[in-house]
Design an enzyme around this catalytic site. Structure first.
Site, mmCIF file in Angstrom:
data_model
loop_
_atom_site.group_PDB
_atom_site.id
_atom_site.type_symbol
_atom_site.label_atom_id
_atom_site.label_comp_id
_atom_site.label_asym_id
_atom_site.label_seq_id
_atom_site.Cartn_x
_atom_site.Cartn_y
_atom_site.Cartn_z
ATOM 1 N N ASP A 1 20.537 4.957 2.570
ATOM 2 C CA ASP A 1 20.248 4.755 3.990
ATOM 3 C C ASP A 1 21.478 5.128 4.813
ATOM 4 O O ASP A 1 22.451 5.654 4.257
ATOM 5 C CB ASP A 1 19.704 3.353 4.293
ATOM 6 N N CYS B 1 0.798 -1.244 0.000
ATOM 7 C CA CYS B 1 0.000 0.000 0.000
ATOM 8 C C CYS B 1 0.826 1.287 0.000
ATOM 9 O O CYS B 1 0.498 2.221 -0.736
ATOM 10 C CB CYS B 1 -0.928 0.025 1.202
ATOM 11 N N ARG C 1 15.492 2.617 3.175
ATOM 12 C CA ARG C 1 15.584 1.368 2.405
ATOM 13 C C ARG C 1 14.991 0.203 3.208
ATOM 14 O O ARG C 1 15.540 -0.887 3.218
ATOM 15 C CB ARG C 1 17.019 1.089 1.969
ATOM 16 N N SER C 2 13.890 0.485 3.895
ATOM 17 C CA SER C 2 13.224 -0.573 4.658
ATOM 18 C C SER C 2 12.635 -1.611 3.703
ATOM 19 O O SER C 2 12.394 -1.333 2.528
ATOM 20 C CB SER C 2 12.110 0.028 5.516
#
Lengths: 316, 316
Positions: free
Chosen positions: A204, A146, A181-182
């Site tokens: 990151d 999402c 950068r999860s």
């Protein structure tokens, strides 16, 4: 402060409005029940609050949202039962629960046909490999997580996507920096935008990586990059930031004039004067994210109606 | 220090000997090539060392081990190619590479038919749900992760498993404390031993959980537990510890006389006087782990020979 250029402020409510209208109209026209169940297995007050927002938004478009509170040790078996329950059309889970690898294991326990959040391995794998459908006939489009999907829809609304270019290459020529950068937002977003043709600097705390499309492979490739954030910001047409820190600020000075700026952190990562330099700025994306959750749900609702003609899915 | 009871020291070399002999004999008798490829995508010297040990051990039993050094950004595509390469019979990867969720994603990119480490979701899921085969005809036994499997084999060697009892319930009546709840060893081990009938106290820094078998479900269930480590140690017939800290020591005084003690940390978690109180003590399990890796490999080699009659695997 006396810049002549004043950027357009893009509100998530404006971006989500047309999606919400379309959802409402479709549910009304098709006259089907659509039920989304949210499982709350932690005592996180911010999850409770997000559940309230989701419930209200679902009521408005005609989706039946139910929050079920559950002991975390019963969650896995409950998810498996929900996969088989024809009265439940979409499953969402409020993470973190156990944290780390155990939570990712749970994400893989949700059937791809009920996974409104697009977090199971099937969808992750297809996303990274630019495989856009579950089936070869291309009738079952893959679910995109999402939040990355919301950012794509905001970029489309802002016309950063060039509709004159062919589908799958509409970001060609754009340089985009993503600060985060999860596994849930930053990395999938970098892959998705690169798969659409953009050149991405993914930054990151540890390093910078470059994501770009390989035309022969028809998907992105990733390479190490020596540039630092200060090097890539002046090169970037778009800067998207999601740093979960109140103190973190991107200096407006470091940005290219006319930049497009999107913040998806719950803290404001851009300075207050960002609109003086940016062509467009979106400070919060939450409402678009909820609309995308609902859009994913309706898509899956339609797939479930094709049962028993749905393909069995391989492990990836 | 003047206890009359002196515990038996169980060496991993002794436990692994019969497995290694059986592997060697089988490879010799069947005259097939068996190739294991290890992918090294980090610069971790301890991974290099583990690879050397694996290579030597494989040479001794007749397995062709090849270490391939690779840029981490190319690893995913390389794993997918290896899944399809008939010359490669087993795939192992030296983690951590990216760390966290990205590494778990990579584990799910290895085909269950090549996954000697048993880390993909298919095997994890089946393990937690006590599903022991990939197929209904029960000809394709599931792969169990090497370290938990090594500990099971040590417990069998120590005759903690009661062979008089029915298969799947041979730990009935045993109380076992496991200090470590990692996704790679502690949690799967707790589930496996509970699925075999034991009552498990799973202890980590945050809390204690109880794993025990639910006869109706034919698998373990997990419940919160108010007991602390100091409460459960005197109740435990077996104590298994894997705390990655040089300082961490379980006080011998806290243990039940005649306890069975197994250490799988690279540091010694038990005190030097443990053998004074324990009936049996195993201080390091590495050689059994490597033997289990090889055993898993041979099992998968046999499955691959059934191709094209292997079932396609669902996402879980």
């Amino acid at each position: 402060m006396c810049s002549e250029q004043v950027g357009r402020i893009i509100s998530a409510a404006d971006v989500s409005a047309s999606f919400r209208d379309a959802l409402k109209e479709k549910i009304n026209r098709k006259q089907y029940d659509v039920k989304l169940v949210g499982y709350l297995a932690n005592n996180d007050p911010s999850a409770e609050k997000y559940a309230e927002v989701t419930a209200r938004s679902c009521r408005e478009v005609g989706i039946n949202f139910e929050l079920r509170r559950i002991n975390r040790e019963h969650l896995e078996d409950t998810l498996l039962a929900a996969n088989e329950d024809d009265d439940i059309h979409g499953i969402m889970v409020y993470y973190p629960i156990f944290g780390g690898g155990h939570d990712q294991y749970l994400q893989n326990c949700v059937s791809p046909y009920k996974d409104v959040e697009g977090l199971c391995h099937t969808y992750r794998f297809n996303m990274y490999h630019n495989i856009r459908s579950l089936d070869k006939a291309n009738t079952l489009k893959c679910i995109i997580p999402c939040t990355p999907l919301a950012i794509i829809k905001i970029l489309e609304y802002m016309e950063v996507y060039d509709r004159e270019k062919p589908y799958g290459n509409q970001l060609f020529g754009r340089t985009i920096t993503i600060i985060n950068r999860s596994e849930v937002v930053g990395r999938p977003l970098a892959a998705l935008l690169a798969n659409d043709g953009a050149k991405i600097y993914s930054v990151d705390v540890k390093d910078t990586l470059e994501f770009k499309k390989d035309i022969n492979k028809q998907k992105h490739v990733v390479a190490d990059c020596d540039l630092k954030l200060a090097d890539v910001l002046p090169l970037s047409d778009v800067v998207i930031s999601g740093v979960p820190s109140k103190e973190y600020k991107i200096s407006t000075e470091s940005l290219k004039p006319g930049v497009v700026a999107i913040n998806f952190s719950s803290f404001k990562n851009f300075e207050d004067n960002i609109a003086d330099k940016a062509a467009m700025y979106c400070s919060a994306i939450g409402k678009v994210t909820v609309a995308m959750l609902q859009r994913n749900l309706l898509r899956l609702r339609e797939y479930q109606m094709k049962n028993p003609y749905l393909p069995e899915l391989k492990f990836y």
